[in-house]
Design a protein around this motif. Structure first.
Motif, PDB file in Angstrom:
ATOM      1  N   PRO A 452      43.008  60.669  26.269  1.00 40.77           N
ATOM      2  CA  PRO A 452      43.842  60.134  27.346  1.00 40.77           C
ATOM      3  C   PRO A 452      44.742  59.002  26.906  1.00 40.77           C
ATOM      4  CG  PRO A 452      41.606  60.483  28.096  1.00 40.77           C
ATOM      5  CD  PRO A 452      41.600  60.692  26.610  1.00 40.77           C
ATOM      6  N   ASP A 458      45.896  57.059  31.463  1.00 41.01           N
ATOM      7  CA  ASP A 458      44.520  56.623  31.610  1.00 41.01           C
ATOM      8  C   ASP A 458      44.291  56.332  33.084  1.00 41.01           C
ATOM      9  OD1 ASP A 458      41.983  56.051  30.956  1.00 41.01           O
ATOM     10  OD2 ASP A 458      42.406  54.305  29.724  1.00 41.01           O
ATOM     11  N   PHE A 468      46.197  65.226  33.101  1.00 47.19           N
ATOM     12  CA  PHE A 468      44.908  65.716  32.607  1.00 47.19           C
ATOM     13  C   PHE A 468      44.807  67.229  32.777  1.00 47.19           C
ATOM     14  CE2 PHE A 468      40.677  66.976  34.279  1.00 47.19           C
ATOM     15  CZ  PHE A 468      39.992  67.002  33.073  1.00 47.19           C
ATOM     16  N   GLY A 474      39.980  64.814  28.457  1.00 47.74           N
ATOM     17  CA  GLY A 474      39.743  63.560  29.142  1.00 47.74           C
ATOM     18  C   GLY A 474      38.260  63.295  29.257  1.00 47.74           C
ATOM     19  N   TYR A 475      37.911  62.279  30.029  1.00 44.43           N
ATOM     20  CA  TYR A 475      36.500  61.963  30.211  1.00 44.43           C
ATOM     21  C   TYR A 475      36.166  62.008  31.696  1.00 44.43           C
ATOM     22  CZ  TYR A 475      38.656  57.294  30.455  1.00 44.43           C
ATOM     23  OH  TYR A 475      39.456  56.234  30.740  1.00 44.43           O
ATOM     24  N   HIS A 478      38.556  61.559  34.752  1.00 47.36           N
ATOM     25  CA  HIS A 478      39.580  62.582  34.974  1.00 47.36           C
ATOM     26  C   HIS A 478      38.985  63.844  35.573  1.00 47.36           C
ATOM     27  CE1 HIS A 478      40.925  59.928  31.662  1.00 47.36           C
ATOM     28  NE2 HIS A 478      42.021  59.900  32.390  1.00 47.36           N
TER      29      HIS A 478
END
Length: 759
Positions: A452, A458, A468, A474-475, A478
């Motif tokens: 990201p 972000d 995204f 992403g993490y 997202h």
């Protein structure tokens, strides 16, 4: 033309200028952990060098101190203008009115980048300007303090304070290299300034007696304190205020979790155990209102935790089975007002302080006190519908708030379009959500903490979600944000939960319950969807974490789905997660079943690295001593008798042979020849040279005897080492005492009781 000035003074000023340059750069090294080293690093090196060089040249013309500093400021202003404001400058380097109007906006942008950014920052132009400009001004100040005011110790205090700022902003392990370089540079400045203040001595070997030993002693104490004492101090904690927290062992409830997920240092925040079939997730707070930029924490009325209104029974249909589980939590290093609890909590015992509960989302918040050091037990009543029951119900119903369906007016079309495409053909709301969950966890998406930032987005804003869905890396933020918004486009009430993954098994058990360790990096976000008659159901769309939420059909065996796959035994929390997740690939790193931890493959790299580091540290004194000896021999070859004699004195000190200040060179030389094995002929050459240098008018340098002195010094050193016992000889070379004990000092005169050391 510059005024005539002693060459020694010019040399000392040059050394101090070089030392200031080294100290400034060493003080800025920790900053590279917070801001990625890009163009700002080169700009910093150039502006510091330009400012210091300007000051050095200006002083050669014997200008007043104020004039020197003013010229340095002009050079600083010209450099900053040429690099960052040349479009509005006159002749590229002269700022104009438009330039000064532009400065506040640029500084404001830099401040916003610092406040909202995630370490390590990828600096923009405004942030680079702030770093380069501030460093240049710092160079002006330090140059004045060291070279004009002659207060290097005060400058050292300021440099140490500057070097601590990144560590305070982003807590991390000690940067040993940066600390050692900064300490060495500050000690060098103090040493050089001290030598300038002393009266000239007869020989270089007896000048500044004891100063080097004192400086090195101070440095050694500082290293011990930094490497040994500092890690024993309590770790810094961040106390929550308005819900906006920086990096540290806390919880950011604005769902901009990049700071937490990308912390440079992992700490254990809590341990837990539970009698549930799988360890539950622990929620801290929920977020429902989406402004288009961030998810806002839910607000509402809280009730005292011990009141009847606090944690009432859930409104679940009578035909839905409800299971009761107990979870024990021990907070190790978490300072937050939000209490991590399993969902849906009905009873909480063992808390200290004053706490309030929010019945709507079953979260608990401190009214007085905090989570640090708490040890408590949570009882949860978990609805467990069958697959048929959940499919028969629609997402939504009475009792949900309007903001659970709210969408921003400028929501990118890709969110709704993909939601409709992925869920096309689903027979029920639950099947549609399963399709979304499976899509996110499929091969098209990749879990990444870095992607990201590298892609330039972000957080969890609508635009970030759209990017995204395009980048598909992403993490958890997202994944959770995209899932919740896509569900709302399908008219399903959604919210996001912030809390912790179940953690990693420690291998211990208490009352037959496995103990799990939860780290700061396991701060997590996941979506929940409301179903009429059941309540809020969590889903786990994050690729590579946990298992997907599923319900078992009524006709299948317990814990088994219709297709025979393992099911999450409780719908109120996403299923078990792996012990670890690869931050690059997002893939779970779960050890093979039945493999005990002691039998796991041992990674030899850390051991090899430690051994190598120890060897490097042990080799530093040997390297420094060798370099010094080479300089002395080179000085002797150039005709410096004091340098040649220093080789003899240092070798004697290394071997533990007394070299007191009261003993003349001839007396010391005779003793070394008679008792320590020094060659008499070579010693005679050196004694004659040092006596001529000491007593002949202006005769410090040998008259055409440079090569002979260098050869004699090497022969005497070799003879002394050869005559010493092997153990003493090895110790003298590995741990040379002459690095901290100078000839003629008190310590040099205190031998071990004999001229020839015993083996």
């Amino acid at each position: 033309m510059p005024s005539a000035e002693p060459s020694s003074r010019r040399a000392a000023d040059l050394l101090l200028t070089a030392g200031v340059f080294a100290a400034l750069i060493a003080a800025l090294l920790p900053l590279m952990r917070v801001v990625r080293p890009t163009g700002w690093l080169l700009g910093t090196l150039v502006i510091v060098a330009a400012v210091l060089a300007t000051g050095y040249v200006a002083r050669r013309f014997r200008l007043p101190a104020v004039a020197v500093s003013l010229i340095e400021v002009l050079v600083w202003a010209a450099f900053v203008t040429a690099v960052f404001f040349r479009d509005t400058a006159f002749l590229l380097v002269i700022p104009t009115v438009e330039t000064f109007r532009e400065i506040p906006d640029v500084l404001s942008a830099a401040g916003e980048e610092i406040a909202l950014g995630v370490a390590p920052l990828a600096p923009s132009g405004p942030l680079a300007l702030l770093i380069v400009g501030a460093t240049g001004l710092l160079a002006v100040v330090i140059d004045h303090v060291v070279l004009t005011a002659r207060m290097p110790l005060l400058a050292g205090v300021g440099l140490i304070a500057v070097s601590l700022i990144p560590a305070i902003a982003v807590p991390a392990e000690i940067d040993v290299v940066a600390f050692a370089l900064l300490a060495a540079a500050i000690l060098f400045l103090i040493r050089t300034d001290t030598r300038m203040r002393e009266e000239p001595a007869t020989t270089e070997a007896t000048r500044a007696t004891g100063v080097s030993a004192t400086a090195v002693g101070i440095g050694a104490i500082a290293v011990v304190v930094a490497l040994v004492a500092t890690p024993l101090l309590p770790q810094p904690t961040i106390r929550p205020g308005s819900g906006e927290l920086g990096p540290g062992p806390g919880i950011d409830a604005t769902l901009q979790l990049g700071d937490d997920l990308r912390r440079p240092r992992e700490v254990e925040v809590l341990r837990m155990r539970s009698d549930a079939p799988t360890p539950p997730y622990l929620r801290a707070t929920t977020l429902t209102e989406f402004t288009g930029a961030v998810w806002e924490p839910d607000s509402g009325r809280s009730y005292p935790l011990d009141s009847a209104e606090a944690l009432t029974a859930l409104p679940v249909d009578p035909e839905i089975e409800v299971a009761e589980y107990s979870t024990t939590v021990e907070i190790r290093n978490l300072n937050s007002t939000w209490l991590p609890v399993s969902y849906p909590a009905t009873v909480i015992d063992g808390l200290d302080g004053v706490w309030g509960a929010f019945p709507y989302n079953r979260t608990v918040e401190a009214r007085q006190g905090g989570t640090q050091g708490q040890d408590y037990e949570v009882t949860s009543s978990v609805p467990r519908p069958t697959l048929e029951q959940i499919r028969a119900r629609s997402a939504g119903g009475e009792g949900v708030r309007a903001d659970t369906l709210g969408l921003p007016a400028d929501l990118p079309p890709i969110v709704g379009e993909l939601a409709a495409e992925v869920t096309a053909g689903a027979a029920s709301d639950y099947d549609a959500l399963l399709a979304l969950q499976s899509w996110f966890r499929g091969t098209d998406f990749r879990y990444s903490l870095d992607a990201p930032v590298e892609e330039g987005f972000d957080g969890s804003g609508a635009e970030a979600v759209a990017q995204f869905l395009e980048v598909r890396e992403g993490y958890c933020i997202h994944y959770a944000s995209a899932f919740a918004l896509m569900a709302r486009t399908l008219d399903m009430p959604s919210r996001i939960v912030v809390g912790y993954l179940p953690g990693t098994s420690t291998g211990d058990a208490v009352e037959f319950q496995t103990v799990y360790s939860v780290m700061s990096g396991q701060l997590h976000a996941w979506p929940e969807i409301y179903f009429d008659g059941v309540g809020w159901i969590p889903f786990e769309p994050t690729n590579g974490l946990g298992q997907p939420t599923r319900f078992s059909p009524e006709t299948s065996a317990p814990g088994e789905t219709a297709d025979g796959a393992d099911a999450a035994p409780e719908a109120s929390a996403p299923a078990d997660v792996p012990d670890a997740v690869d931050p690059d690939t997002g893939e779970p790193l779960t050890p093979d079943a039945g493999t005990a931890a002691p039998d796991a493959e041992v990674d030899a790299l850390p051991t090899v690295a430690v051994v190598f580091a120890v060897l490097v540290v042990l080799g530093i004194p040997l390297l420094v001593r060798d370099l010094r000896r080479r300089q002395q021999v080179s000085g002797a070859r150039a005709g410096d008798a004091a340098a040649a004699w220093a080789v003899v004195q240092d070798t004697a000190i290394d071997l533990g042979i007394p070299s007191p200040v009261s003993e003349s060179p001839r007396a010391l030389g005779s003793r070394l020849v008679g008792e320590a094995g020094a060659p008499s002929e070579a010693m005679g050459v050196l004694i004659g040279a040092i006596e001529r240098a000491s007593y002949a008018p202006g005769g410090r340098h040998g008259f055409g005897q440079g090569e002979a002195m260098a050869t004699a010094a090497s022969e005497v050193r070799a003879g002394l080492l050869a005559a010493a016992p092997p153990a003493r000889r090895i110790l003298a070379q590995l741990v040379p005492r002459s690095l901290i004990i100078r000839p003629g000092s008190l310590y040099a005169g205190a031998g071990r009781g004999a001229s020839r050391p015993a083996g």
